[in-house]
Enzyme design. Structure first.
Site, PDB file in Angstrom:
ATOM      1  N   ASP A  70      56.041  29.192  23.448  1.00  0.00           N
ATOM      2  CA  ASP A  70      55.430  28.401  22.369  1.00  0.00           C
ATOM      3  C   ASP A  70      55.224  26.960  22.823  1.00  0.00           C
ATOM      4  OD1 ASP A  70      58.111  27.638  22.357  1.00  0.00           O
ATOM      5  OD2 ASP A  70      58.540  28.531  20.413  1.00  0.00           O
ATOM      6  N   ASN A 138      65.750  29.596  10.058  1.00  0.00           N
ATOM      7  CA  ASN A 138      64.902  30.333   9.103  1.00  0.00           C
ATOM      8  C   ASN A 138      64.545  31.728   9.625  1.00  0.00           C
ATOM      9  OD1 ASN A 138      63.105  29.759  11.136  1.00  0.00           O
ATOM     10  ND2 ASN A 138      61.609  28.691   9.845  1.00  0.00           N
ATOM     11  N   HIS A 140      63.073  32.479  12.517  1.00  0.00           N
ATOM     12  CA  HIS A 140      61.899  32.591  13.394  1.00  0.00           C
ATOM     13  C   HIS A 140      62.289  32.988  14.818  1.00  0.00           C
ATOM     14  CE1 HIS A 140      61.814  28.042  14.791  1.00  0.00           C
ATOM     15  NE2 HIS A 140      62.727  28.730  15.434  1.00  0.00           N
ATOM     16  N   GLU A 145      56.986  31.667  12.197  1.00  0.00           N
ATOM     17  CA  GLU A 145      57.682  31.177  11.014  1.00  0.00           C
ATOM     18  C   GLU A 145      57.578  32.192   9.867  1.00  0.00           C
ATOM     19  OE1 GLU A 145      59.312  28.703  12.250  1.00  0.00           O
ATOM     20  OE2 GLU A 145      58.426  26.878  11.435  1.00  0.00           O
TER      21      GLU A 145
HETATM   22  P1  PGA Z   1      67.925  26.103  19.321  1.00  0.00           P
HETATM   23  O1  PGA Z   1      66.514  26.602  18.805  1.00  0.00           O
HETATM   24  O2  PGA Z   1      68.266  26.943  20.516  1.00  0.00           O
HETATM   25  O3  PGA Z   1      67.732  24.670  19.702  1.00  0.00           O
HETATM   26  O4  PGA Z   1      68.903  26.303  18.208  1.00  0.00           O
HETATM   27  C1  PGA Z   1      66.306  27.947  18.520  1.00  0.00           C
HETATM   28  C2  PGA Z   1      65.019  28.187  17.766  1.00  0.00           C
HETATM   29  O5  PGA Z   1      64.608  27.363  16.940  1.00  0.00           O
HETATM   30  O6  PGA Z   1      64.401  29.231  17.973  1.00  0.00           O
END
Ligand code: PGA
Length: 244
Positions: A70, A138, A140, A145
């Site tokens: 992404d 959330n 994702h 999302e």
């Molecule tokens: P993080 O992000 O590893 O910084 O917790 C994970 C994500 O948002 O997919």
């Protein structure tokens, strides 16, 4: 398809080591493996362990192919917030992955058309060998999302307030987080031959249990991992699993 295997480890450091064993095994069996390396904080120890193993001559990444997961939209070249830049610093450069072995997402032009072409190209190449993913609070995966179903294509998206506030921790404040992004779609993520989901920290406890134990559905995109074709392993630390 036997459902995800869950490995509960003590802490973020053990998570990195256990994940590095799994990733090293995959690369040993398939030296030209295609790998999606998520950015975010969770996989950073894994990448550091992989780099250390490579430096020690224990891991050969000379044929590994990296596939971008992404990226934010609207950033100038060289912007410190680029997720590609983060992937370069944490994964590509330490593992010596360059040139045609780096597959990037489209960021310009008519994005819907460019993403559709990207997905067609992925269909021709076939499933990636290994997707290394984190989970958002959330639910994702990448920037898929909620609500988001399992057939979602690669596409431009608008980030949710939850993601913007989580990503503010990377870059300073919510105002520093771009509001739009491109994400590889759920369809190609779920098609990966092996999926490694890494989950660390108290803030992920509610969502990891929802994803693995509650109803499967678009409100928690990661819940679709339970229907993925390939092998799914969740490595989760005690702070996230709630077993400390
Ligand atoms: P993080 O992000 O590893 O910084 O917790 C994970 C994500 O948002 O997919």
């Amino acid at each position: 398809m036997g459902g995800p295997r869950v490995l509960v480890v003590d802490d973020a450091d053990e998570l990195g080591r256990v994940a590095a064993d799994l990733v090293s095994d995959t690369i040993a069996l398939a030296p030209a493996a295609s790998v999606i390396p998520a950015t975010g904080r969770t996989p950073m120890k894994l990448y550091a362990y992989l780099a250390a193993r490579r430096d020690a001559g224990l891991l050969d990444t000379s044929e590994v192919i990296a596939v971008q997961l992404d990226e934010y939209l609207g950033l100038a070249d060289g912007d410190r917030r680029s997720l590609f830049g983060w992937m370069e610093r944490s994964f590509l450069e330490p593992l010596g992955i360059t040139g045609e072995r780096v597959i990037r997402l489209p960021l310009d032009g008519d994005l819907d058309d460019a993403c559709a072409a990207y997905d067609r190209d992925r269909d021709v190449r076939g499933p990636v060998d290994l997707a290394i993913l984190g989970i958002g609070e959330n639910g994702h995966l990448g920037f898929n999302e909620p609500p988001c179903g399992p057939d979602a294509v690669t596409r431009p998206v608008v980030l949710t307030p939850t993601t913007i506030s989580a990503n503010a921790g990377y870059w300073g404040s919510g105002a520093d987080v771009p509001t739009r992004a491109v994400t590889m779609g759920m369809r190609h993520l779920l098609a990966a031959r092996t999926i490694l989901l890494l989950v660390s920290g108290r803030s992920k406890r509610r969502i990891v249990h929802r994803a693995l134990e509650d109803d499967i559905g678009p409100d928690v995109p990661a819940s679709f991992l339970r229907e993925a074709e390939g092998d799914v392993t969740v490595v989760v630390d005690r702070a996230a699993w709630g077993a400390e």
